[in-house]
Design a protein around this motif. Structure first.
Motif, short mmCIF file in Angstrom:
data_model
loop_
_atom_site.label_atom_id
_atom_site.label_comp_id
_atom_site.label_asym_id
_atom_site.label_seq_id
_atom_site.Cartn_x
_atom_site.Cartn_y
_atom_site.Cartn_z
N UNK A 1 4.99 -2.25 -12.33
CA UNK A 1 5.15 -2.77 -13.69
C UNK A 1 5.04 -1.62 -14.71
N UNK A 2 4.14 -0.72 -14.46
CA UNK A 2 3.99 0.45 -15.34
C UNK A 2 5.29 1.28 -15.33
N UNK A 3 5.83 1.51 -14.15
CA UNK A 3 7.04 2.34 -14.04
C UNK A 3 8.23 1.67 -14.73
N UNK A 4 8.31 0.35 -14.63
CA UNK A 4 9.43 -0.36 -15.25
C UNK A 4 9.45 -0.20 -16.77
N UNK A 5 8.27 0.04 -17.35
CA UNK A 5 8.24 0.24 -18.81
C UNK A 5 9.07 1.44 -19.23
N UNK A 6 9.29 2.37 -18.29
CA UNK A 6 10.08 3.57 -18.60
C UNK A 6 11.54 3.37 -18.21
N UNK A 7 11.87 2.16 -17.82
CA UNK A 7 13.26 1.85 -17.48
C UNK A 7 13.68 2.45 -16.15
N UNK A 8 12.72 2.87 -15.34
CA UNK A 8 13.05 3.51 -14.07
C UNK A 8 13.24 2.46 -12.98
N UNK A 9 14.18 2.71 -12.08
CA UNK A 9 14.44 1.77 -10.97
C UNK A 9 13.30 1.82 -9.97
N UNK A 10 13.00 0.68 -9.36
CA UNK A 10 11.92 0.63 -8.38
C UNK A 10 12.46 0.08 -7.05
N UNK A 11 11.99 0.68 -5.98
CA UNK A 11 12.40 0.24 -4.63
C UNK A 11 11.16 0.13 -3.76
N UNK A 12 11.20 -0.85 -2.89
CA UNK A 12 10.11 -1.03 -1.93
C UNK A 12 10.65 -0.87 -0.52
N UNK A 13 10.04 0.01 0.24
CA UNK A 13 10.33 0.10 1.68
C UNK A 13 9.23 -0.67 2.40
N UNK A 14 9.61 -1.69 3.12
CA UNK A 14 8.60 -2.59 3.68
C UNK A 14 8.89 -2.97 5.13
N UNK A 15 7.83 -3.35 5.84
CA UNK A 15 8.02 -3.86 7.20
C UNK A 15 8.40 -5.35 7.17
N UNK A 16 8.41 -5.95 5.99
CA UNK A 16 8.84 -7.35 5.87
C UNK A 16 7.79 -8.35 6.35
N UNK A 17 6.54 -7.89 6.46
CA UNK A 17 5.50 -8.79 6.97
C UNK A 17 4.54 -9.26 5.87
N UNK A 18 4.89 -8.98 4.63
CA UNK A 18 4.00 -9.31 3.50
C UNK A 18 3.68 -10.79 3.39
N UNK A 19 4.66 -11.64 3.67
CA UNK A 19 4.40 -13.08 3.57
C UNK A 19 3.44 -13.56 4.66
N UNK A 20 3.59 -12.97 5.84
CA UNK A 20 2.68 -13.34 6.94
C UNK A 20 1.26 -12.88 6.63
N UNK A 21 1.14 -11.66 6.14
CA UNK A 21 -0.19 -11.10 5.83
C UNK A 21 -0.89 -11.91 4.76
N UNK A 22 -0.16 -12.22 3.69
CA UNK A 22 -0.78 -12.90 2.54
C UNK A 22 -0.76 -14.43 2.68
N UNK A 23 -0.11 -14.90 3.71
CA UNK A 23 -0.02 -16.34 3.99
C UNK A 23 0.57 -17.12 2.81
N UNK A 24 1.49 -16.49 2.12
CA UNK A 24 2.22 -17.15 1.03
C UNK A 24 3.48 -16.34 0.76
N UNK A 25 4.36 -16.88 -0.06
CA UNK A 25 5.61 -16.19 -0.36
C UNK A 25 5.38 -15.21 -1.52
N UNK A 26 5.37 -13.91 -1.20
CA UNK A 26 5.12 -12.91 -2.25
C UNK A 26 6.42 -12.38 -2.86
N UNK A 27 7.56 -12.84 -2.34
CA UNK A 27 8.84 -12.29 -2.79
C UNK A 27 9.08 -12.47 -4.30
#
Ligand code: SF4
Length: 201
Positions: A88-114
């Motif tokens: 969120x801080x980086x977006x204030x500068x208009x910079x693009x953001x990318x996430x490299x992920x294993x795709x297991x975030x929903x399983x870990x957090x037991x909810x839809x984090x997308x």
């Protein structure tokens, strides 16, 4: 080896964020699994998991960068709150953001984090790594049950939320069929990108 934790590092014109050194996989092809935390000239070992403020305060001038990438030898979504705050801080500068992920975030957090991620992240790169659960288990040694299906569900959700969804698998891993991985990715409406062992960025 340096004693100072590296919270960010540069590859070409992108700024890579190193906010987490834990993950729920033990990928057999990963240098971290072999005890090496080095990427290019950077040692990504973390003495402690940094807070969002610690990372933000350490950042260089963001205006010169093309993109901020959440990556490192760990799964950034394990530290969801910190990741979202920094992005969120980086977006204030208009910079693009990318996430490299294993795709297991929903399983870990037991909810839809997308949806939460999509508020501050422009594109995601998701490691599929294999065309079936058996091979995924062999190469990635997941600690979570049904991990492979979790990755599929994450991809399915992600294509509805992000401008760009890339799905990756590594060329040359025993039994991994790159063409089948590509088909899976494209059936979901994602872009498939083959990766190569030991190549980061
Ligand atoms: S998820 Fe990433 S950091 Fe963790 S073992 Fe696999 S490749 Fe390495």
């Amino acid at each position: 080896m340096s004693n100072v934790d590296v919270y960010w590092y540069e590859i070409r014109n992108s700024l890579y964020m190193n906010v987490c050194n834990r993950c729920t996989l033990r990928c057999q092809f990963c240098p971290k699994t072999q005890g090496c935390n080095q990427v290019h000239q950077y040692d990504l070992s973390l003495g402690k998991q940094p807070s969002a403020n610690e990372v933000i305060e350490s950042l260089p001038d963001l205006l010169g960068y093309k993109e901020v990438v959440f990556c490192g030898y760990g799964e950034p979504t394990l530290r969801l709150k910190v990741l979202v705050e920094i992005a969120r801080y980086c977006k204030k500068f208009g910079i693009k953001t990318r996430l490299n992920t294993d795709g297991l975030g929903n399983l870990v957090h037991k909810r839809d984090i997308v949806p939460e991620l999509a508020e501050v992240i422009d594109s995601v790169s998701i490691s599929l790594n294999a065309q079936n659960a058996e091979l995924y288990g062999k190469h990635c040694k997941p600690q979570l049950k049904s991990a492979y299906y979790g990755v599929h569900q994450f991809i399915r959700r992600a294509v509805n939320y992000f401008n760009e969804v890339r799905v990756t698998a590594i060329e040359g891993l025993d039994g991994v069929d790159i063409n089948e991985c590509k088909e899976i990715a494209e059936d979901y409406g994602a872009i498939f990108v083959p990766r190569y062992l030991d190549k980061v960025g």
